[in-house]
Design a protein around this motif. Structure first.
Motif, short mmCIF file in Angstrom:
data_model
loop_
_atom_site.label_atom_id
_atom_site.label_comp_id
_atom_site.label_asym_id
_atom_site.label_seq_id
_atom_site.Cartn_x
_atom_site.Cartn_y
_atom_site.Cartn_z
N ARG A 106 -11.66 6.18 2.10
CA ARG A 106 -10.34 5.58 2.97
C ARG A 106 -9.52 6.80 3.16
NH1 ARG A 106 -10.27 0.48 -0.27
NH2 ARG A 106 -11.75 -0.74 0.57
N SER A 107 -8.68 6.61 4.11
CA SER A 107 -7.53 7.36 4.43
C SER A 107 -6.89 6.52 5.40
CB SER A 107 -7.62 8.72 5.20
OG SER A 107 -8.32 8.56 6.37
N ASP A 108 -5.25 6.25 5.01
CA ASP A 108 -4.53 5.57 5.74
C ASP A 108 -3.65 6.33 6.73
OD1 ASP A 108 -2.65 7.03 4.23
OD2 ASP A 108 -2.04 5.47 2.88
N MET A 109 -2.88 5.64 7.36
CA MET A 109 -1.90 6.12 8.62
C MET A 109 -1.25 7.13 8.24
SD MET A 109 -3.48 4.64 11.02
CE MET A 109 -2.36 5.01 12.34
N SER A 110 -0.80 7.26 6.99
CA SER A 110 0.30 8.39 6.54
C SER A 110 -0.69 9.73 6.10
CB SER A 110 0.87 7.86 5.38
OG SER A 110 -0.07 7.73 4.28
N GLY A 111 -1.95 9.46 6.01
CA GLY A 111 -2.94 10.92 5.84
C GLY A 111 -3.20 10.98 4.18
N LYS A 112 -2.72 9.83 3.59
CA LYS A 112 -3.46 9.87 2.06
C LYS A 112 -4.99 9.51 2.21
CE LYS A 112 0.67 8.80 -0.21
NZ LYS A 112 1.50 7.80 -0.94
N GLN A 113 -5.51 10.18 1.36
CA GLN A 113 -7.08 10.06 1.33
C GLN A 113 -7.41 9.74 0.30
OE1 GLN A 113 -9.39 13.78 1.44
NE2 GLN A 113 -11.26 12.48 1.75
N SER A 114 -8.24 8.54 -0.02
CA SER A 114 -8.61 7.78 -1.09
C SER A 114 -9.89 8.14 -1.52
CB SER A 114 -8.35 6.10 -0.80
OG SER A 114 -8.74 5.51 -1.77
N LEU A 115 -10.12 8.58 -2.61
CA LEU A 115 -11.40 8.80 -3.23
C LEU A 115 -11.73 8.01 -4.32
CD1 LEU A 115 -11.50 12.74 -3.16
CD2 LEU A 115 -12.51 11.53 -1.75
N PRO A 116 -12.81 7.03 -4.21
CA PRO A 116 -13.16 6.58 -5.31
C PRO A 116 -13.51 7.07 -6.64
CG PRO A 116 -14.62 6.30 -3.62
CD PRO A 116 -13.71 7.19 -3.22
#
Length: 184
Positions: A106-116
């Motif tokens: 996932r990535s949110d609107m602030s640009g942070k990428q979420s890696l499980p």
């Protein structure tokens, strides 16, 4: 193709309306997958973090990478976690993903990428304590996130349904205009 057929004058606008309805539903489901209602963020440190999960289910622990961060090395994939219930101290089974190809990022609107990084099964709602056993493997400016698990096949099917419904909506609109203005 005979566009003056009375059946087509009913079916084509109906396809457009059904396409718009399905597109709205698909976008709403995609929004719930990208921005889940249950999402807890906390710093990656050696101190245990207590969080409350309002419902049972499968949850994923992910690392949040700040925007515009060049990833050198992937030490965060070796992070190990301990997940326990605060009520009775029962340890939940945490399964690390490693460098798996089939996972939803996932990535949110602030640009942070979420890696499980891994997942655990929560059998009942309540408070849990998440401890990173080797916090040195995760950079200090990164955060951790606990969110519901999203199966890859569900996401894939939802993307295909979104594409198909948009074709139905746009194609039905264009064909309705062609039928309406009588172009052959």
């Amino acid at each position: 193709m005979n566009l003056s057929n009375p059946l087509l004058r009913v079916v084509i606008p109906l396809v457009m309306v059904v396409g718009i309805y399905l597109l709205i539903r698909c976008i709403a489901r995609l929004k719930r997958l990208i921005f889940p209602a249950i999402r807890v963020r906390f710093p990656a440190s050696a101190t245990p973090y207590t969080l409350a999960l309002p419902q049972a289910g499968r949850y994923v622990i992910s690392v949040l990478i700040p925007p515009l961060t060049f990833i050198t090395g992937v030490a965060h994939f070796s992070a190990r976690f301990s997940v326990t219930r605060t009520s009775d101290g029962t340890s939940l089974n945490y399964r690390s993903y490693g460098r798996s190809l089939f996972r939803v990022q996932r990535s949110d609107m602030s640009g942070k990428q979420s890696l499980p990084l891994g997942e655990f099964q929560c059998g009942e709602p309540g408070e849990l304590q998440v401890t990173c056993l080797n916090p040195e493997s995760i950079r200090a400016d990164y955060e951790l996130e606990v969110a519901p698990h999203v199966p890859v096949l569900t996401l894939f099917a939802l993307v295909l349904a979104t594409i198909a419904s948009s074709f139905m909506a746009i194609g039905g609109f264009v064909m309705s205009l062609i039928v309406l203005f009588g172009a052959d």
